[in-house]
Write a protein that holds these residues in place. Structure first.
Motif, mmCIF file in Angstrom:
data_model
loop_
_atom_site.group_PDB
_atom_site.id
_atom_site.type_symbol
_atom_site.label_atom_id
_atom_site.label_comp_id
_atom_site.label_asym_id
_atom_site.label_seq_id
_atom_site.Cartn_x
_atom_site.Cartn_y
_atom_site.Cartn_z
ATOM 1 N N LEU B 75 0.857 -1.194 0.000
ATOM 2 C CA LEU B 75 0.000 0.000 0.000
ATOM 3 C C LEU B 75 0.889 1.238 0.000
ATOM 4 O O LEU B 75 1.590 1.506 0.970
ATOM 5 C CB LEU B 75 -0.868 0.026 1.264
ATOM 6 N N GLU B 76 0.820 1.966 -1.072
ATOM 7 C CA GLU B 76 1.653 3.167 -1.203
ATOM 8 C C GLU B 76 1.123 4.288 -0.307
ATOM 9 O O GLU B 76 -0.081 4.523 -0.247
ATOM 10 C CB GLU B 76 1.641 3.666 -2.655
ATOM 11 N N GLY B 77 2.048 4.968 0.368
ATOM 12 C CA GLY B 77 1.664 6.169 1.126
ATOM 13 C C GLY B 77 0.689 5.911 2.251
ATOM 14 O O GLY B 77 -0.123 6.765 2.586
ATOM 15 N N ALA B 78 0.784 4.716 2.871
ATOM 16 C CA ALA B 78 -0.232 4.344 3.862
ATOM 17 C C ALA B 78 0.183 4.619 5.295
ATOM 18 O O ALA B 78 -0.601 4.430 6.212
ATOM 19 C CB ALA B 78 -0.557 2.857 3.712
ATOM 20 N N LEU B 79 1.428 5.064 5.523
ATOM 21 C CA LEU B 79 1.932 5.114 6.896
ATOM 22 C C LEU B 79 2.215 6.538 7.380
ATOM 23 O O LEU B 79 3.092 6.736 8.225
ATOM 24 C CB LEU B 79 3.176 4.230 7.023
ATOM 25 N N SER B 80 1.481 7.484 6.853
ATOM 26 C CA SER B 80 1.590 8.852 7.350
ATOM 27 C C SER B 80 3.037 9.350 7.322
ATOM 28 O O SER B 80 3.503 10.001 8.254
ATOM 29 C CB SER B 80 1.006 8.912 8.773
ATOM 30 N N GLY B 81 3.752 8.991 6.273
ATOM 31 C CA GLY B 81 5.124 9.460 6.118
ATOM 32 C C GLY B 81 6.179 8.484 6.612
ATOM 33 O O GLY B 81 7.367 8.717 6.448
ATOM 34 N N GLY B 82 5.763 7.386 7.236
ATOM 35 C CA GLY B 82 6.719 6.392 7.712
ATOM 36 C C GLY B 82 6.916 6.463 9.210
ATOM 37 O O GLY B 82 6.556 7.445 9.862
ATOM 38 N N ALA B 83 7.543 5.389 9.736
ATOM 39 C CA ALA B 83 7.573 5.152 11.186
ATOM 40 C C ALA B 83 8.068 6.329 12.005
ATOM 41 O O ALA B 83 7.473 6.691 13.016
ATOM 42 C CB ALA B 83 8.435 3.928 11.469
ATOM 43 N N ALA B 84 9.171 6.960 11.576
ATOM 44 C CA ALA B 84 9.780 8.010 12.397
ATOM 45 C C ALA B 84 9.080 9.345 12.207
ATOM 46 O O ALA B 84 9.418 10.333 12.831
ATOM 47 C CB ALA B 84 11.257 8.144 12.054
ATOM 48 N N HIS B 85 8.103 9.369 11.321
ATOM 49 C CA HIS B 85 7.443 10.605 10.923
ATOM 50 C C HIS B 85 5.984 10.608 11.333
ATOM 51 O O HIS B 85 5.350 11.656 11.421
ATOM 52 C CB HIS B 85 7.552 10.715 9.395
ATOM 53 N N SER B 86 5.463 9.413 11.634
ATOM 54 C CA SER B 86 4.030 9.263 11.855
ATOM 55 C C SER B 86 3.625 9.668 13.261
ATOM 56 O O SER B 86 4.385 9.512 14.208
ATOM 57 C CB SER B 86 3.666 7.790 11.633
ATOM 58 N N LEU B 87 2.395 10.171 13.391
ATOM 59 C CA LEU B 87 1.853 10.503 14.700
ATOM 60 C C LEU B 87 1.055 9.335 15.288
ATOM 61 O O LEU B 87 0.596 9.400 16.425
ATOM 62 C CB LEU B 87 0.923 11.725 14.594
ATOM 63 N N ARG B 88 0.865 8.285 14.513
ATOM 64 C CA ARG B 88 -0.030 7.207 14.941
ATOM 65 C C ARG B 88 0.576 6.341 16.036
ATOM 66 O O ARG B 88 1.789 6.156 16.089
ATOM 67 C CB ARG B 88 -0.347 6.293 13.748
ATOM 68 N N SER B 89 -0.286 5.741 16.842
ATOM 69 C CA SER B 89 0.178 4.761 17.829
ATOM 70 C C SER B 89 0.866 3.607 17.124
ATOM 71 O O SER B 89 1.943 3.171 17.517
ATOM 72 C CB SER B 89 -0.997 4.208 18.635
ATOM 73 N N ASP B 90 0.247 3.090 16.099
ATOM 74 C CA ASP B 90 0.841 1.980 15.342
ATOM 75 C C ASP B 90 1.647 2.577 14.189
ATOM 76 O O ASP B 90 1.277 2.445 13.030
ATOM 77 C CB ASP B 90 -0.244 1.038 14.827
ATOM 78 N N ASN B 91 2.759 3.197 14.529
ATOM 79 C CA ASN B 91 3.536 3.879 13.491
ATOM 80 C C ASN B 91 4.212 2.903 12.542
ATOM 81 O O ASN B 91 4.636 3.285 11.453
ATOM 82 C CB ASN B 91 4.567 4.824 14.127
ATOM 83 N N LEU B 92 4.308 1.626 12.930
ATOM 84 C CA LEU B 92 4.984 0.637 12.083
ATOM 85 C C LEU B 92 4.020 -0.172 11.227
ATOM 86 O O LEU B 92 4.437 -1.056 10.474
ATOM 87 C CB LEU B 92 5.800 -0.321 12.960
ATOM 88 N N GLY B 93 2.740 0.100 11.341
ATOM 89 C CA GLY B 93 1.766 -0.591 10.489
ATOM 90 C C GLY B 93 1.582 -2.060 10.797
ATOM 91 O O GLY B 93 1.118 -2.832 9.956
#
Lengths: 461, 126
Positions: B75-93
């Motif tokens: 899935l392209e572009g699914a991780l909010s910019g990637g692990a070190a950039h994401s604000l999500r709890s599950d930043n690693l998908g």
């Protein structure tokens, strides 16, 4: 036929080395290959190094070897670890000091040359654009904000270190699977210069083995993504990390130490085989391109799986580089609400925080709202049929800001609500320091420009 | 018969920069044939439009691995910019595979029964 047994070490910085003991003591391991560097880890090490210049390697290295070396040394077991992170020499120095304090002897090799941040001008002058691999964007847009830039090296310098007699090889960034491929190449007399199908297929088998083993317990039934079936994986508490027995001809058997938990089977191994590989018909590494299209995993009895059919294609002329650049700050706050109306109250808080941000003209670039326990992980696929009658709900709000001080102020938008907001707020977490966010910048670089500067140096303790 | 994908398949997900990467696995060959037919890139893209920002089939790459009874989705572009950039709890998908396993399926009665039996039998001995 000569065979060699390589065993999985850690799968990430912070993983447990307890299972490695079983691999050494009764799993016949000859090499322990340990992957401490996820894509994100260099970012963490970079922050460490900013605080303390002698840091920058993964701090689990020394305690891990303090625990494992007394078991490994009498059996002749060797280690390959990328725990050097951004500072392989610093890792070596720390390890040497620890070994000296114990009066232990070992030959410790360090591989350097992956760190390219100081060389970017030179590389660009040599014609490398370092454009973003996916978007094609010009690196100039982030150049001033870069905090690390490391190429993924291949197996060659590790194999060289082993040939020079190293007992412990410390690297910075190398392709994860190269940690495992290198001892196979060294022990089994394979050529990294192979160009014919026979040689390339052996390297491909080795790369597939490395990929199956590089995530420790995930190659033995850990994190077995399933409904219900995960609970049938025995004794995860005492999981045995995977071990591969690989022959000169490339034949490979995946197993684990006897009397350990976990499960090695067709089902558990294929989850790991496809993990994070992107295109399984062309899984790139510095040493060979692996095609899994004809690959088979054949159960050969309890916790024994035969790997056959990996196909190899010639290695690329470029290496992958991943750089990290500073991209703002994250701050967060978490508040818990009790029934009644837990969700409605959380939503009232979200509305209030948004209003405060607007009125105070806080330059927040992005806001993330999560209902912990309700739909954080499943998003629109979560079951919200009980959402109006929740027993409790934790609200997490996170914000991205360019300015650290703005981020620091964010959690202060919440505490007043304990007395002046909606009722039954049962907890507040979030006055911690904001964390720096990093963007990752993947790019390609011609391999000879990097490999010509790779060094292997051996120290005897 | 109404099922969830989780009833007849298992899955693991991870990250690579800003891409989410999901392996989906049938428990047996009959299951693989059904998954390969039903889980088109378009269908998976629609399922994850909230992450990728696009319901177009082109936002998802699909790979088939018949010997491994597996499908792979990127899935392209699914991780909010990637692990070190994401604000999500599950930043690693890591939980994105679970989202896929939530997908509702409507299968003919007999097919559904066969696949459920196959899954049960495979889990018994795995």
């Amino acid at each position: 036929m000569k065979t060699v047994r390589v065993a999985s070490g850690l799968g990430f910085y912070g993983d447990s080395w307890e299972p490695v003991k079983a691999a050494i003591e009764r799993g016949g391991a000859q090499y322990v290959c340990s992957d401490h560097l996820a894509e994100l880890t260099l970012a963490i090490l970079r922050k460490d190094m900013a605080r303390e210049p002698a840091a920058g390697f993964t701090r689990d290295l020394v305690p891990m070897l303090m625990s494992l070396w007394p078991l490994a040394q009498p059996r002749g077991v060797k280690f390959v670890l990328n725990a050097g992170g951004l500072n392989p020499q610093g890792a070596r120095d720390a390890l040497v000091a620890a070994f000296q304090a114990k009066g232990w002897h070992a030959r410790i090799a360090v591989v350097t040359g992956d760190a390219l941040l100081p060389r970017l001008d030179e590389l660009q002058a040599a014609g490398q654009t370092l454009a973003h691999l996916d978007t094609g964007a010009d690196i100039a847009s982030v150049r001033e904000r870069l905090v690390f830039a490391n190429a993924y090296l291949g197996a060659a310098p590790i194999a060289q270190a082993l040939a020079e007699g190293a007992d412990i090889v410390l690297t910075g960034r190398v392709a994860d699977a190269a940690l495992f491929l290198a001892p196979l190449v060294h022990e089994l007399g394979w050529s990294l210069q192979a160009s014919g199908p026979e040689g390339l297929d052996k390297l491909a088998q080795g790369l597939a083995v490395g990929h199956l083993l590089e995530c420790s317990g995930q190659g033995a039934g850990g994190n077995f993504g399933s409904a219900g079936a995960w609970a049938r994986v025995p004794d995860l508490t005492h999981i045995g990390y995977p071990i591969a027995e690989v022959g000169e001809d490339g034949s490979a058997l995946i197993t684990k130490a006897p009397d350990t938990g976990g499960r090695i089977s067709f089902h558990t191994l294929r989850q790991q085989l496809l993990y994070e590989v992107h295109d399984p018909r062309a899984y790139f590494s510095p040493d060979v391109v692996l095609d899994m299209g004809e690959l088979r995993l054949l159960d050969e009895g309890a916790d024994r799986v035969r790997l056959v059919g990996a196909r190899g294609h010639a290695r690329p002329e470029t290496l992958k580089l991943v750089a990290g650049y500073e991209d703002g700050w994250m701050a967060q706050a978490v508040v818990g609400f009790c029934w009644p109306d837990a969700l409605a109250k959380a939503e009232a808080v979200v509305a209030s925080v948004k209003q405060q941000l607007k009125e105070r003209r806080v330059p927040a670039r992005e806001l993330c709202v999560e209902h912990l326990g309700l739909d954080t992980f499943l998003g629109p696929h979560a079951d919200r049929s009980q959402a109006d009658e929740l027993n409790e709900l934790w609200l997490r709000m996170a914000v991205r800001c360019d300015d650290k001080r703005v981020a620091e102020a964010f959690p202060r938008l919440f505490p007043w609500m304990a007395l002046s907001g909606p009722p039954f707020m049962g907890g507040f977490h979030g006055v911690g320091a904001p964390s720096q966010l990093l963007g990752l910048w993947p790019a390609l670089v011609r391999r000879e420009l990097v490999e010509s500067q790779v060094t292997v140096s051996l120290t005897e303790v | 018969m109404k099922l969830r994908l989780a009833d007849i398949a298992h899955a693991r997900s991870g990250d690579k920069a800003d891409r989410a990467d999901i392996g989906l696995f049938a428990w047996d060959e009959a299951g693989y044939r059904v998954l390969a037919e039903l889980l088109t890139p378009e269908r998976v893209a629609a399922h994850f439009a909230h992450l990728t920002g696009s319901a177009e089939g082109s936002s998802v790459k699909r790979y088939t691995l018949p010997h491994l009874l597996a499908l792979k989705f990127v899935l392209e572009g699914a991780l909010s910019g990637g692990a070190a950039h994401s604000l999500r709890s599950d930043n690693l998908g890591k939980t994105i595979a679970a989202q896929l396993l939530r997908m509702p399926l409507e299968l003919p009665e007999e097919t559904a029964r066969t696949l459920l039996q196959g899954a049960r039998a495979a889990i018994e001995v795995f």
